[in-house]
Design a protein around this motif. Structure first.
Motif, mmCIF file in Angstrom:
data_model
loop_
_atom_site.group_PDB
_atom_site.id
_atom_site.type_symbol
_atom_site.label_atom_id
_atom_site.label_comp_id
_atom_site.label_asym_id
_atom_site.label_seq_id
_atom_site.Cartn_x
_atom_site.Cartn_y
_atom_site.Cartn_z
ATOM 1 N N LEU A 126 -38.422 -9.771 -18.283
ATOM 2 C CA LEU A 126 -38.710 -8.402 -17.918
ATOM 3 C C LEU A 126 -37.864 -7.683 -16.978
ATOM 4 C CD1 LEU A 126 -42.729 -8.655 -17.560
ATOM 5 C CD2 LEU A 126 -41.460 -7.754 -19.217
ATOM 6 N N ALA A 127 -37.346 -8.424 -15.781
ATOM 7 C CA ALA A 127 -36.262 -7.930 -15.210
ATOM 8 C C ALA A 127 -35.255 -7.503 -15.672
ATOM 9 C CB ALA A 127 -36.313 -8.627 -13.740
ATOM 10 N N SER A 128 -35.001 -8.255 -16.563
ATOM 11 C CA SER A 128 -33.378 -7.853 -17.381
ATOM 12 C C SER A 128 -33.428 -6.577 -17.836
ATOM 13 C CB SER A 128 -33.132 -9.074 -18.516
ATOM 14 O OG SER A 128 -33.136 -10.286 -17.648
ATOM 15 N N ALA A 129 -34.662 -6.144 -18.555
ATOM 16 C CA ALA A 129 -34.719 -5.180 -19.311
ATOM 17 C C ALA A 129 -34.234 -3.860 -18.589
ATOM 18 C CB ALA A 129 -35.952 -5.021 -20.155
ATOM 19 N N PRO A 130 -34.950 -3.203 -17.608
ATOM 20 C CA PRO A 130 -34.263 -2.230 -16.672
ATOM 21 C C PRO A 130 -32.766 -2.521 -16.129
ATOM 22 C CG PRO A 130 -35.770 -3.604 -15.301
ATOM 23 C CD PRO A 130 -35.886 -3.976 -16.928
ATOM 24 N N MET A 131 -32.581 -3.534 -15.795
ATOM 25 C CA MET A 131 -31.137 -3.906 -15.223
ATOM 26 C C MET A 131 -30.206 -3.230 -16.409
ATOM 27 S SD MET A 131 -31.995 -7.145 -13.188
ATOM 28 C CE MET A 131 -30.140 -7.485 -12.668
ATOM 29 N N LEU A 132 -30.584 -3.768 -17.859
ATOM 30 C CA LEU A 132 -29.603 -3.571 -18.725
ATOM 31 C C LEU A 132 -29.643 -2.145 -19.312
ATOM 32 C CD1 LEU A 132 -27.410 -4.921 -20.745
ATOM 33 C CD2 LEU A 132 -29.582 -5.500 -22.273
ATOM 34 N N ALA A 133 -30.742 -1.490 -19.270
ATOM 35 C CA ALA A 133 -30.843 -0.159 -19.454
ATOM 36 C C ALA A 133 -29.965 0.760 -18.631
ATOM 37 C CB ALA A 133 -32.242 0.047 -19.482
ATOM 38 N N VAL A 134 -30.223 0.673 -17.291
ATOM 39 C CA VAL A 134 -29.546 1.410 -16.286
ATOM 40 C C VAL A 134 -28.147 0.995 -16.217
ATOM 41 C CG1 VAL A 134 -29.226 1.699 -13.674
ATOM 42 C CG2 VAL A 134 -31.681 1.581 -14.997
ATOM 43 N N LEU A 135 -27.551 -0.148 -16.595
ATOM 44 C CA LEU A 135 -26.303 -0.543 -16.583
ATOM 45 C C LEU A 135 -25.619 0.250 -17.805
ATOM 46 C CD1 LEU A 135 -23.944 -2.273 -15.581
ATOM 47 C CD2 LEU A 135 -24.601 -3.926 -17.184
ATOM 48 N N VAL A 136 -26.149 0.445 -18.889
ATOM 49 C CA VAL A 136 -25.682 1.178 -20.110
ATOM 50 C C VAL A 136 -25.865 2.577 -19.560
ATOM 51 C CG1 VAL A 136 -26.038 1.813 -22.440
ATOM 52 C CG2 VAL A 136 -26.469 -0.459 -21.762
ATOM 53 N N LEU A 137 -26.751 3.093 -19.086
ATOM 54 C CA LEU A 137 -26.714 4.534 -18.674
ATOM 55 C C LEU A 137 -25.693 4.846 -17.777
ATOM 56 C CD1 LEU A 137 -30.523 5.122 -18.295
ATOM 57 C CD2 LEU A 137 -29.105 5.851 -20.151
ATOM 58 N N SER A 138 -25.214 3.880 -16.869
ATOM 59 C CA SER A 138 -24.180 4.239 -15.724
ATOM 60 C C SER A 138 -23.071 4.750 -16.275
ATOM 61 C CB SER A 138 -23.999 3.044 -14.890
ATOM 62 O OG SER A 138 -23.219 2.126 -15.784
ATOM 63 N N GLN A 139 -22.746 4.407 -17.590
ATOM 64 C CA GLN A 139 -21.539 4.360 -18.379
ATOM 65 C C GLN A 139 -20.152 4.206 -17.522
ATOM 66 O OE1 GLN A 139 -21.662 8.931 -19.298
ATOM 67 N NE2 GLN A 139 -22.112 8.324 -21.463
ATOM 68 N N SER A 140 -20.448 3.183 -16.509
ATOM 69 C CA SER A 140 -19.261 2.745 -15.789
ATOM 70 C C SER A 140 -18.382 1.590 -16.617
ATOM 71 C CB SER A 140 -19.887 1.957 -14.659
ATOM 72 O OG SER A 140 -18.948 1.128 -13.972
ATOM 73 N N ARG A 141 -17.203 2.118 -16.821
ATOM 74 C CA ARG A 141 -16.208 1.193 -17.690
ATOM 75 C C ARG A 141 -16.041 -0.350 -17.033
ATOM 76 N NH1 ARG A 141 -16.857 6.176 -19.129
ATOM 77 N NH2 ARG A 141 -15.950 6.848 -21.085
ATOM 78 N N GLY A 142 -15.839 -0.062 -15.681
ATOM 79 C CA GLY A 142 -15.720 -1.271 -14.799
ATOM 80 C C GLY A 142 -16.850 -2.322 -14.911
ATOM 81 N N ALA A 143 -18.171 -1.763 -14.928
ATOM 82 C CA ALA A 143 -19.275 -2.513 -15.064
ATOM 83 C C ALA A 143 -19.357 -3.227 -16.412
ATOM 84 C CB ALA A 143 -20.710 -1.729 -14.795
ATOM 85 N N TYR A 144 -19.047 -2.336 -17.462
ATOM 86 C CA TYR A 144 -18.996 -2.872 -18.901
ATOM 87 C C TYR A 144 -17.897 -4.191 -18.972
ATOM 88 C CZ TYR A 144 -21.416 1.647 -20.331
ATOM 89 O OH TYR A 144 -22.322 2.634 -20.657
ATOM 90 N N MET A 145 -16.729 -3.827 -18.441
ATOM 91 C CA MET A 145 -15.822 -4.930 -18.529
ATOM 92 C C MET A 145 -16.506 -6.115 -17.623
ATOM 93 S SD MET A 145 -11.993 -3.162 -18.650
ATOM 94 C CE MET A 145 -12.427 -2.047 -17.315
ATOM 95 N N GLY A 146 -16.921 -5.939 -16.646
ATOM 96 C CA GLY A 146 -17.429 -7.044 -15.691
ATOM 97 C C GLY A 146 -18.723 -7.816 -16.470
ATOM 98 N N MET A 147 -19.363 -6.912 -17.129
ATOM 99 C CA MET A 147 -20.510 -7.536 -17.978
ATOM 100 C C MET A 147 -20.245 -8.462 -19.137
ATOM 101 S SD MET A 147 -23.738 -7.651 -17.682
ATOM 102 C CE MET A 147 -23.855 -9.344 -18.137
ATOM 103 N N ALA A 148 -18.981 -8.084 -19.696
ATOM 104 C CA ALA A 148 -18.328 -8.852 -20.780
ATOM 105 C C ALA A 148 -17.936 -10.045 -20.278
ATOM 106 C CB ALA A 148 -17.040 -7.987 -21.305
ATOM 107 N N ALA A 149 -17.186 -10.038 -18.824
ATOM 108 C CA ALA A 149 -16.612 -11.262 -18.455
ATOM 109 C C ALA A 149 -17.872 -12.118 -17.973
ATOM 110 C CB ALA A 149 -16.012 -11.111 -17.280
ATOM 111 N N GLY A 150 -19.095 -11.763 -17.415
ATOM 112 C CA GLY A 150 -20.171 -12.091 -17.009
ATOM 113 C C GLY A 150 -20.827 -12.922 -18.438
ATOM 114 N N LEU A 151 -20.999 -12.188 -19.534
ATOM 115 C CA LEU A 151 -21.525 -12.683 -20.872
ATOM 116 C C LEU A 151 -20.786 -13.956 -21.339
ATOM 117 C CD1 LEU A 151 -22.596 -9.628 -22.745
ATOM 118 C CD2 LEU A 151 -24.355 -11.227 -21.468
#
Length: 252
Positions: A126-151
């Protein structure tokens, strides 16, 4: 300078927190609750950080945007005191560090100390859902790349046999993007969606930062003073370049 004070206080708090945590007598049970705490912290940041997403209206529906603007009016004093805290890129940077904890807690087959529990995994999901949604809404390229590395790290820890497949898929998608739109376009899209802040602009900021590192190698230019010093000595626009836009250069 007030900017220096605002930059120094979080650093002092972070050092104090690190000092305290490093001297704590950790047990497996403590690690589990720290894991749960980081997941809860990420969900809280996502819910509060959603207010900052109005800075990028293209990702919001008109109805959601109006709701956030109405909520923001009640939070305005806090937003005025912490303007950068609610910036989409800052929110995205925080979430990209915490979301992997929530995802691994959701899918972990072994939890330290207490074993696998359906309740903890459900709460983490349940906690992952809003985190993932807001991460996508941020449109932060650095966050996207960091998330790819995290995955990829999660893939390595949870399903290591699928790591070669994940790497091959990621490399294939990157190669396809470069082939379809060209390297220059991909580079601009990675650093900014606004051409005014694209790769060429950032190279200029990085060049000024490198000059600062050379001219002030031992003292630095002062906490929070990148913009004023850049404007006075190197011709950068402090309104659009308040920092080096590169963590290594900014720390230097």
């Amino acid at each position: 300078r007030p900017d220096s004070i605002r930059a120094i206080i979080p650093l002092i708090v972070g050092l104090a927190l690190y000092w305290g945590l490093s001297r704590w007598d950790w047990t497996e049970d403590h690690f589990l609750w720290a894991w749960v705490g980081l997941t809860a912290m990420g969900a809280g940041i996502a819910l509060v950080g959603l207010l900052g997403m109005i800075a990028k209206p293209s990702v919001l529906s008109p109805m959601l945007r109006q709701v956030l603007i109405r909520l923001q009016s009640h939070w305005q004093p806090l937003l005025n005191r912490l303007p950068d805290t609610f910036h989409p890129n800052v929110v995205g940077a925080a979430l990209v560090l915490l979301l992997p904890f929530a995802l691994t807690l959701t899918g972990s087959g072994r939890l330290p100390g207490r074993g696998k529990t359906a309740l903890l995994r459900s709460m983490a999901g349940l906690a992952s859902a809003p985190m993932l949604a807001v991460l996508v809404l941020s449109q932060s390229r650095g966050a996207y790349m960091g998330m790819a590395a995290g995955l990829l790290v999660i893939n390595l820890l949870v399903l290591p046999r699928l790591l070669p497949v994940s790497l091959a898929a990621g490399a294939g998608l990157a190669a396809l993007a470069v082939h379809l739109v060209g390297w220059s376009k991909v580079a601009d899209e990675v650093v900014s969606s606004d051409p005014a802040y694209g790769l060429a602009w950032r190279v200029g900021v990085w060049s000024a930062a490198q000059q600062m590192v050379g001219d002030f190698a031992f003292t630095g230019v002062g906490f929070g003073c990148f913009g004023p010093v850049g404007m006075l000595l190197y011709g950068t626009d402090s309104a659009t370049a308040p920092h080096a836009h590169n963590l290594l250069l900014q720390v230097a």
